[in-house]
Design a protein around this motif. Structure first.
Motif, PDB file in Angstrom:
ATOM      1  N   GLY A   1     -14.183   7.611 -12.666  1.00 53.85           N
ATOM      2  CA  GLY A   1     -14.082   8.984 -13.134  1.00 53.85           C
ATOM      3  C   GLY A   1     -12.851   9.719 -12.651  1.00 53.85           C
ATOM      4  O   GLY A   1     -12.496  10.770 -13.213  1.00 53.85           O
ATOM      5  N   GLU A   2     -12.185   9.214 -11.616  1.00 53.34           N
ATOM      6  CA  GLU A   2     -10.973   9.872 -11.144  1.00 53.34           C
ATOM      7  C   GLU A   2      -9.856   9.686 -12.172  1.00 53.34           C
ATOM      8  O   GLU A   2      -9.749   8.648 -12.813  1.00 53.34           O
ATOM      9  N   GLU A   3      -9.019  10.702 -12.300  1.00 50.07           N
ATOM     10  CA  GLU A   3      -7.892  10.641 -13.226  1.00 50.07           C
ATOM     11  C   GLU A   3      -6.601  10.479 -12.422  1.00 50.07           C
ATOM     12  O   GLU A   3      -6.399  11.145 -11.413  1.00 50.07           O
TER      13      GLU A   3
ATOM     14  N   ASN B   1       0.804  -1.216   0.000  1.00 51.87           N
ATOM     15  CA  ASN B   1       0.000   0.000   0.000  1.00 51.87           C
ATOM     16  C   ASN B   1       0.843   1.275   0.000  1.00 51.87           C
ATOM     17  O   ASN B   1       0.318   2.357   0.272  1.00 51.87           O
ATOM     18  N   LEU B   2       2.126   1.189  -0.315  1.00 55.88           N
ATOM     19  CA  LEU B   2       2.991   2.361  -0.238  1.00 55.88           C
ATOM     20  C   LEU B   2       2.550   3.496  -1.155  1.00 55.88           C
ATOM     21  O   LEU B   2       2.830   4.665  -0.880  1.00 55.88           O
ATOM     22  N   LEU B   3       1.877   3.189  -2.264  1.00 51.67           N
ATOM     23  CA  LEU B   3       1.378   4.219  -3.171  1.00 51.67           C
ATOM     24  C   LEU B   3      -0.107   4.494  -2.949  1.00 51.67           C
ATOM     25  O   LEU B   3      -0.744   5.153  -3.767  1.00 51.67           O
ATOM     26  N   ASN B   4      -0.623   4.002  -1.851  1.00 50.43           N
ATOM     27  CA  ASN B   4      -2.049   4.150  -1.567  1.00 50.43           C
ATOM     28  C   ASN B   4      -2.278   4.822  -0.206  1.00 50.43           C
ATOM     29  O   ASN B   4      -3.323   4.667   0.408  1.00 50.43           O
ATOM     30  N   LEU B   5      -1.279   5.587   0.242  1.00 48.90           N
ATOM     31  CA  LEU B   5      -1.372   6.214   1.556  1.00 48.90           C
ATOM     32  C   LEU B   5      -2.289   7.428   1.556  1.00 48.90           C
ATOM     33  O   LEU B   5      -2.863   7.788   2.580  1.00 48.90           O
ATOM     34  N   ASN B   6      -2.423   8.074   0.389  1.00 45.22           N
ATOM     35  CA  ASN B   6      -3.215   9.306   0.299  1.00 45.22           C
ATOM     36  C   ASN B   6      -4.290   9.215  -0.785  1.00 45.22           C
ATOM     37  O   ASN B   6      -4.196   9.886  -1.821  1.00 45.22           O
ATOM     38  N   PRO B   7      -5.306   8.387  -0.577  1.00 42.94           N
ATOM     39  CA  PRO B   7      -6.399   8.354  -1.548  1.00 42.94           C
ATOM     40  C   PRO B   7      -7.136   9.687  -1.555  1.00 42.94           C
ATOM     41  O   PRO B   7      -7.087  10.446  -0.584  1.00 42.94           O
ATOM     42  N   LEU B   8      -7.802   9.991  -2.659  1.00 45.52           N
ATOM     43  CA  LEU B   8      -8.506  11.256  -2.792  1.00 45.52           C
ATOM     44  C   LEU B   8      -9.705  11.292  -1.852  1.00 45.52           C
ATOM     45  O   LEU B   8     -10.547  10.404  -1.850  1.00 45.52           O
TER      46      LEU B   8
ATOM     47  N   ILE C   1      -3.634  11.803  -8.059  1.00 42.42           N
ATOM     48  CA  ILE C   1      -5.026  11.496  -8.393  1.00 42.42           C
ATOM     49  C   ILE C   1      -5.816  12.795  -8.401  1.00 42.42           C
ATOM     50  O   ILE C   1      -5.697  13.617  -7.488  1.00 42.42           O
ATOM     51  N   TYR C   2      -6.635  12.973  -9.433  1.00 41.44           N
ATOM     52  CA  TYR C   2      -7.456  14.176  -9.570  1.00 41.44           C
ATOM     53  C   TYR C   2      -8.936  13.795  -9.562  1.00 41.44           C
ATOM     54  O   TYR C   2      -9.332  12.769 -10.131  1.00 41.44           O
ATOM     55  N   ALA C   3      -9.747  14.641  -8.946  1.00 38.21           N
ATOM     56  CA  ALA C   3     -11.182  14.442  -8.978  1.00 38.21           C
ATOM     57  C   ALA C   3     -11.680  14.612 -10.408  1.00 38.21           C
ATOM     58  O   ALA C   3     -11.046  15.295 -11.216  1.00 38.21           O
ATOM     59  N   PRO C   4     -12.809  13.987 -10.768  1.00 29.58           N
ATOM     60  CA  PRO C   4     -13.348  14.143 -12.125  1.00 29.58           C
ATOM     61  C   PRO C   4     -13.477  15.622 -12.502  1.00 29.58           C
ATOM     62  O   PRO C   4     -13.976  16.428 -11.718  1.00 29.58           O
ATOM     63  N   ASN C   5     -12.988  15.965 -13.686  1.00 26.25           N
ATOM     64  CA  ASN C   5     -13.049  17.322 -14.251  1.00 26.25           C
ATOM     65  C   ASN C   5     -12.112  18.319 -13.562  1.00 26.25           C
ATOM     66  O   ASN C   5     -12.051  19.486 -13.968  1.00 26.25           O
ATOM     67  N   ALA C   6     -11.382  17.905 -12.539  1.00 27.99           N
ATOM     68  CA  ALA C   6     -10.488  18.830 -11.834  1.00 27.99           C
ATOM     69  C   ALA C   6      -9.348  19.306 -12.733  1.00 27.99           C
ATOM     70  O   ALA C   6      -8.952  20.480 -12.680  1.00 27.99           O
ATOM     71  N   LEU C   7      -8.818  18.428 -13.557  1.00 22.29           N
ATOM     72  CA  LEU C   7      -7.727  18.818 -14.447  1.00 22.29           C
ATOM     73  C   LEU C   7      -8.200  19.827 -15.495  1.00 22.29           C
ATOM     74  O   LEU C   7      -7.531  20.835 -15.746  1.00 22.29           O
ATOM     75  N   ASP C   8      -9.346  19.559 -16.109  1.00 22.03           N
ATOM     76  CA  ASP C   8      -9.848  20.463 -17.144  1.00 22.03           C
ATOM     77  C   ASP C   8     -10.109  21.859 -16.593  1.00 22.03           C
ATOM     78  O   ASP C   8      -9.970  22.851 -17.312  1.00 22.03           O
ATOM     79  N   SER C   9     -10.499  21.946 -15.328  1.00 17.26           N
ATOM     80  CA  SER C   9     -10.782  23.251 -14.731  1.00 17.26           C
ATOM     81  C   SER C   9      -9.527  24.092 -14.548  1.00 17.26           C
ATOM     82  O   SER C   9      -9.608  25.301 -14.334  1.00 17.26           O
ATOM     83  N   LYS C  10      -8.334  23.472 -14.642  1.00 20.72           N
ATOM     84  CA  LYS C  10      -7.080  24.196 -14.486  1.00 20.72           C
ATOM     85  C   LYS C  10      -6.627  24.863 -15.787  1.00 20.72           C
ATOM     86  O   LYS C  10      -5.660  25.623 -15.794  1.00 20.72           O
TER      87      LYS C  10
END
Length: 317
Positions: A88-90, A40-47, A163-172
């Protein structure tokens, strides 16, 4: 740069094509004989619900004692990680090593779904980097395999997972820039014919060069950034076409570099499914099998005014 075919037997699964960065491998000569050991070393900070992005970063090593698959009689070592994603998460993974060419495999929570592969196909020159973008089609725990492109390789590597919430990247991304870039991509499908304006008159001293290179230049009826005109360059009697524009010209080098960095961040989102080449403080490029976009800084001497001018250039080929 196009990716090469890769013969993989990391998992007893078939492989599907993912954008331009993944190819469908042929069947290997032998099958993996070891089980997956997840961590779980890459799963310590889920969105979390109130977040737009979350990040994990690790530095690890491929070692002779690691899990391995058998590739043509050689051991191909790999580490395995669990990653929780919601539909939907990116996710963007940045995989880097100074010891070997990097490769990632992402296994779906549903074992009947194929595994995605992303890797660095460039010849190894002391540093290997690969960026992998993935949009989760379903909620669940995915398995990430971190390995080397070539069998028998060991050494250190790092992975940055965002990890980005759905549509979070496009809003940037600036809405106008996004709209204009998508319009240019659409126009390129027909060699920019719909936005090709009047032919540009070439100075006598440049006619011989344009004739030798087979180039014809036209004013473009579309802009990437408002107020910044573009040109269409047709080559080989119109068989190939490109769009070019000078987005900023200034005597202030730092001003141009600051604008360049801002646009690079925007295009890293706009082209997140594309193959990104390692960028420098003066150039950035990303490509698919059909398209290539680039940003670059160049300088020219204004001999009359005895000044040096810096330009931020954009091109779509």
């Amino acid at each position: 740069m196009k990716k090469v075919l890769f013969i993989s037997s990391l998992l007893l699964l078939s492989v599907t094509t993912f954008a331009q960065k993944k190819k469908t491998p042929k069947k290997g000569n032998s099958k993996a004989t070891v089980a997956i050991d997840s961590t779980n070393l890459l799963n310590l900070n889920p969105l979390k619900a109130n977040q737009t992005q979350a990040e994990d970063y690790i530095v690890a090593s491929l070692l002779p004692k690691d899990l391995f698959s058998n590739k043509n009689g050689q051991k191909q070592y790999y580490d395995s990680y669990k990653i929780s994603l919601k539909a939907g998460e990116e996710m963007i993974l940045e995989h880097q090593s100074n010891d070997f060419r990097v490769m990632l495999g992402l296994k779906s929570p549903n074992k009947s779904v194929n595994t995605e592969f992303s890797y660095d196909a460039n010849p190894f020159g002391g540093n290997s980097f690969n960026k992998f973008h993935f949009t989760a089609p379903s909620t669940g725990t995915y398995t990430l395999l971190a390995t080397s492109m070539d069998a028998g390789q060991t050494g250190k590597y790092s992975i940055r997972k965002t990890i980005y919430a759905p549509n979070a990247l496009d809003s940037k991304v600036d809405a106008s820039l996004s709209k204009n870039f998508k319009a240019l991509l659409n126009a390129k499908k027909n060699k920019f014919k719909e936005i090709t304006g009047e032919k540009i008159k070439v100075a006598r001293k440049d006619k011989a060069l344009d004739k030798a290179t087979g180039q014809d230049k036209y004013n473009a009826k579309a802009e990437l950034i408002s107020g910044k005109a573009g040109i269409i360059i047709l080559e080989n009697e119109g068989q190939s076409a490109s769009y070019k524009s000078v987005l900023i010209e200034s005597e202030n080098e730092e001003e141009v570099k600051a604008q360049f960095q801002q646009l690079v961040k925007q295009f890293q989102i706009l082209t997140r499914n594309w193959l990104e080449q390692p960028s420098t403080e003066l150039s950035y490029s990303a490509s698919t099998d059909q398209d290539m976009v680039s940003l670059s800084i160049s300088s020219t001497e204004d001999k009359k005014k005895k000044k040096k001018l810096y330009q931020l250039n954009f091109s779509l080929n």
